[in-house]
Design a protein around this motif. Structure first.
Motif, PDB file in Angstrom:
ATOM      1  N   ALA A 197       9.872 -92.916  -2.553  1.00 35.02           N
ATOM      2  CA  ALA A 197       8.526 -93.479  -2.588  1.00 35.02           C
ATOM      3  C   ALA A 197       8.517 -94.890  -3.157  1.00 35.02           C
ATOM      4  O   ALA A 197       7.543 -95.629  -2.990  1.00 35.02           O
ATOM      5  CB  ALA A 197       7.601 -92.584  -3.414  1.00 35.02           C
ATOM      6  N   GLY A 198       9.601 -95.271  -3.826  1.00 36.81           N
ATOM      7  CA  GLY A 198       9.651 -96.584  -4.456  1.00 36.81           C
ATOM      8  C   GLY A 198       9.413 -97.720  -3.480  1.00 36.81           C
ATOM      9  O   GLY A 198       8.650 -98.656  -3.766  1.00 36.81           O
ATOM     10  N   ASP A 199      10.031 -97.646  -2.310  1.00 40.05           N
ATOM     11  CA  ASP A 199       9.870 -98.719  -1.333  1.00 40.05           C
ATOM     12  C   ASP A 199       8.435 -98.765  -0.817  1.00 40.05           C
ATOM     13  O   ASP A 199       7.865 -99.846  -0.605  1.00 40.05           O
ATOM     14  CB  ASP A 199      10.835 -98.527  -0.166  1.00 40.05           C
ATOM     15  CG  ASP A 199      10.679 -99.621   0.886  1.00 40.05           C
ATOM     16  OD1 ASP A 199      10.877-100.803   0.551  1.00 40.05           O
ATOM     17  OD2 ASP A 199      10.302 -99.290   2.031  1.00 40.05           O
ATOM     18  N   VAL A 200       7.836 -97.583  -0.617  1.00 35.50           N
ATOM     19  CA  VAL A 200       6.432 -97.530  -0.171  1.00 35.50           C
ATOM     20  C   VAL A 200       5.531 -98.204  -1.192  1.00 35.50           C
ATOM     21  O   VAL A 200       4.681 -99.046  -0.852  1.00 35.50           O
ATOM     22  CB  VAL A 200       5.998 -96.070   0.064  1.00 35.50           C
ATOM     23  CG1 VAL A 200       4.502 -95.991   0.367  1.00 35.50           C
ATOM     24  CG2 VAL A 200       6.808 -95.444   1.187  1.00 35.50           C
ATOM     25  N   LEU A 201       5.717 -97.878  -2.457  1.00 42.22           N
ATOM     26  CA  LEU A 201       4.881 -98.447  -3.513  1.00 42.22           C
ATOM     27  C   LEU A 201       5.118 -99.947  -3.654  1.00 42.22           C
ATOM     28  O   LEU A 201       4.175-100.713  -3.914  1.00 42.22           O
ATOM     29  CB  LEU A 201       5.144 -97.724  -4.828  1.00 42.22           C
ATOM     30  CG  LEU A 201       4.807 -96.228  -4.829  1.00 42.22           C
ATOM     31  CD1 LEU A 201       5.211 -95.596  -6.155  1.00 42.22           C
ATOM     32  CD2 LEU A 201       3.323 -95.997  -4.561  1.00 42.22           C
ATOM     33  N   THR A 202       6.359-100.372  -3.484  1.00 39.06           N
ATOM     34  CA  THR A 202       6.660-101.807  -3.557  1.00 39.06           C
ATOM     35  C   THR A 202       5.947-102.567  -2.448  1.00 39.06           C
ATOM     36  O   THR A 202       5.374-103.647  -2.665  1.00 39.06           O
ATOM     37  CB  THR A 202       8.173-102.038  -3.467  1.00 39.06           C
ATOM     38  OG1 THR A 202       8.812-101.419  -4.587  1.00 39.06           O
ATOM     39  CG2 THR A 202       8.503-103.523  -3.463  1.00 39.06           C
ATOM     40  N   ARG A 203       5.982-102.019  -1.239  1.00 37.61           N
ATOM     41  CA  ARG A 203       5.291-102.660  -0.116  1.00 37.61           C
ATOM     42  C   ARG A 203       3.788-102.754  -0.366  1.00 37.61           C
ATOM     43  O   ARG A 203       3.151-103.763  -0.083  1.00 37.61           O
ATOM     44  CB  ARG A 203       5.565-101.896   1.176  1.00 37.61           C
ATOM     45  CG  ARG A 203       6.991-102.039   1.700  1.00 37.61           C
ATOM     46  CD  ARG A 203       7.215-101.119   2.890  1.00 37.61           C
ATOM     47  NE  ARG A 203       8.576-101.233   3.404  1.00 37.61           N
ATOM     48  CZ  ARG A 203       8.948-102.074   4.358  1.00 37.61           C
ATOM     49  NH1 ARG A 203       8.037-102.877   4.918  1.00 37.61           N
ATOM     50  NH2 ARG A 203      10.199-102.121   4.774  1.00 37.61           N
ATOM     51  N   ASN A 224      -4.255 -99.478  -0.720  1.00 38.30           N
ATOM     52  CA  ASN A 224      -3.725 -99.064  -2.015  1.00 38.30           C
ATOM     53  C   ASN A 224      -3.224 -97.629  -1.989  1.00 38.30           C
ATOM     54  O   ASN A 224      -3.771 -96.775  -1.281  1.00 38.30           O
ATOM     55  CB  ASN A 224      -4.818 -99.156  -3.088  1.00 38.30           C
ATOM     56  CG  ASN A 224      -5.229-100.582  -3.366  1.00 38.30           C
ATOM     57  OD1 ASN A 224      -4.571-101.290  -4.105  1.00 38.30           O
ATOM     58  ND2 ASN A 224      -6.333-101.003  -2.755  1.00 38.30           N
ATOM     59  N   ALA A 225      -2.190 -97.369  -2.800  1.00 39.75           N
ATOM     60  CA  ALA A 225      -1.807 -95.991  -3.093  1.00 39.75           C
ATOM     61  C   ALA A 225      -2.836 -95.406  -4.047  1.00 39.75           C
ATOM     62  O   ALA A 225      -3.211 -96.038  -5.037  1.00 39.75           O
ATOM     63  CB  ALA A 225      -0.422 -95.959  -3.734  1.00 39.75           C
ATOM     64  N   VAL A 226      -3.319 -94.211  -3.748  1.00 41.71           N
ATOM     65  CA  VAL A 226      -4.327 -93.581  -4.605  1.00 41.71           C
ATOM     66  C   VAL A 226      -3.862 -92.245  -5.179  1.00 41.71           C
ATOM     67  O   VAL A 226      -4.417 -91.765  -6.168  1.00 41.71           O
ATOM     68  CB  VAL A 226      -5.651 -93.398  -3.837  1.00 41.71           C
ATOM     69  CG1 VAL A 226      -6.289 -94.754  -3.546  1.00 41.71           C
ATOM     70  CG2 VAL A 226      -5.464 -92.629  -2.526  1.00 41.71           C
ATOM     71  N   LEU A 227      -2.840 -91.643  -4.579  1.00 44.99           N
ATOM     72  CA  LEU A 227      -2.290 -90.384  -5.097  1.00 44.99           C
ATOM     73  C   LEU A 227      -0.792 -90.348  -4.799  1.00 44.99           C
ATOM     74  O   LEU A 227      -0.351 -90.856  -3.759  1.00 44.99           O
ATOM     75  CB  LEU A 227      -2.938 -89.161  -4.438  1.00 44.99           C
ATOM     76  CG  LEU A 227      -4.405 -88.853  -4.743  1.00 44.99           C
ATOM     77  CD1 LEU A 227      -4.896 -87.748  -3.806  1.00 44.99           C
ATOM     78  CD2 LEU A 227      -4.589 -88.444  -6.192  1.00 44.99           C
TER      79      LEU A 227
END
Length: 370
Positions: A197-203, A224-227
């Motif tokens: 998930a790190g790459d998703v959150l970085t993007r 935005n990431a919300v969950l």
């Protein structure tokens, strides 16, 4: 229990307090809907209809145009912030902003305007604060679209007595990541889905949302990431993780275009759209909308801005009605513990709507004068 009685000839602030103090958390609107229906049926110039806990009242005067003025009856849960209190020109308590002050304005005008320049449909609906599939307005649109038909709509959502055109669309998607489970003492034998998930959150953190001008109003987008959900135990390498993202997009995009954009930002990932609703264009080029904007300007001095969020104006837009948001209360205070609404905004909204619907504009009326 004796029937609750609402006096629609009362001062609008007094009525707002009565509305707030009646139970009406989403799913528990029946008592308030009963009181609203009974009060409206006292006025012979109105046809009153009901579906579940949604009440509709409308005039039939043969006017050339019909306008819809709508508001929801329910609130989010009460957290010790009722009964209401009035202090130094500010009404405090759950529902004062979202949106009983606006409903009070609707009720006062529905009862007192017997000869408006447009035919008016007043809508008071249930289940706005919960899943969209439960919405009373959505139910009426599906089952009785003729009840809410017209040429233009005003939704009395809180706007601090400013006029907000249209609304953003919203899309919720799950980014589903997969790994291989293993004992955490032998982590090299597995693949950690949470780490993926790190790459998703970085993007998402690096994403720069656009400001999009639509018909002269600027809508701010956001992705935005919300969950984040993942893992099964503290000694197990997780084999699955889900990052839920929310995309708020300008009404110039379709839902399909919004989905394509999310996939473009997250290429190669398993993106599953789980909920989406189109936005609404401002529609302020409509003559009735322009007339309403002029009425608001004369009372508050405020010019139209974009609604930065999704509201039920989108339901009216889907029916072909240009729609705007206009109501008392700061939307940033909606759902908060210290929810509160200045009395002057309630009176300003009442004055603007009354002036528009009667064709008798107040000249130089300052904010807060009714």
């Amino acid at each position: 229990m004796a029937a609750d009685i609402l006096d629609l000839s009362a001062d609008v602030v007094t009525l707002a307090r009565e509305l707030c103090d009646l139970p009406s958390v989403s799913g528990d609107e029946t008592r308030l809907a009963d009181a609203v229906e009974a009060a409206l049926r006292e006025h012979p110039h109105l046809e009153v209809l009901r579906d579940g806990d949604t009440v509709v009242a409308r005039t039939h005067l043969g006017r050339a145009r019909r306008v819809v003025v709508a508001g929801h009856l329910d609130t989010v849960p009460v957290t010790g912030n009722l009964p209401t209190r009035l202090e130094d020109g500010v009404l405090w308590g759950r529902g004062t902003v979202d949106m009983k002050a606006g409903v009070a304005v609707q009720l006062v005008l529905a009862a007192t305007l017997t000869d408006p320049v447009h035919d008016v449909t007043w809508v008071f609906y249930d289940h706005e604060e919960v899943d969209a599939s439960l919405s009373g307005l959505g139910r009426v649109v599906r089952h009785h679209p003729d009840w809410v038909g017209g040429d233009f709509a005003v939704l009395c959502e809180p706007t601090a007595a400013g006029l907000e055109g249209g609304c953003n669309g919203t899309l919720r998607a799950e980014v589903r990541l997969r790994g291989v489970a293993a004992h955490s003492a032998r982590s090299w034998t597995g693949v950690n889905a949470v780490h993926a998930a790190g790459d998703v959150l970085t993007r998402l953190a690096a994403y720069r949302p656009a400001d999009v001008e639509v018909e002269g109003l600027v809508f701010r987008e956001g992705l935005n990431a919300v969950l984040v959900h993942g893992g099964t135990a503290t000694n197990v390498i997780p084999d699955a993780c889900v990052v839920t993202v929310n995309y708020r997009f300008a009404p110039s995009r379709t839902v399909e275009e919004a989905e394509a954009h999310v996939r473009e930002v997250l290429p190669g990932y398993d993106v599953v759209v789980v909920d989406a609703a189109a936005g609404a264009r401002p529609g302020l080029d409509d003559p009735t909308a322009q007339d309403f904007a002029a009425a608001v300007l004369e009372v508050t001095g405020g010019r139209p801005s974009a609604k930065q969020g999704w509201t039920d104006v989108a339901r009216f837009s889907a029916l072909g009605l240009p729609a705007v948001n206009f109501g008392p209360g700061d939307p940033l205070l909606a759902h908060t513990q210290d929810e509160r609404c200045p009395v002057d905004q309630i009176h300003a909204c009442l004055a603007a709507l009354r002036g528009w619907l009667t064709g008798r504009r107040p000249e130089g009326l300052p904010l807060g004068t009714s």
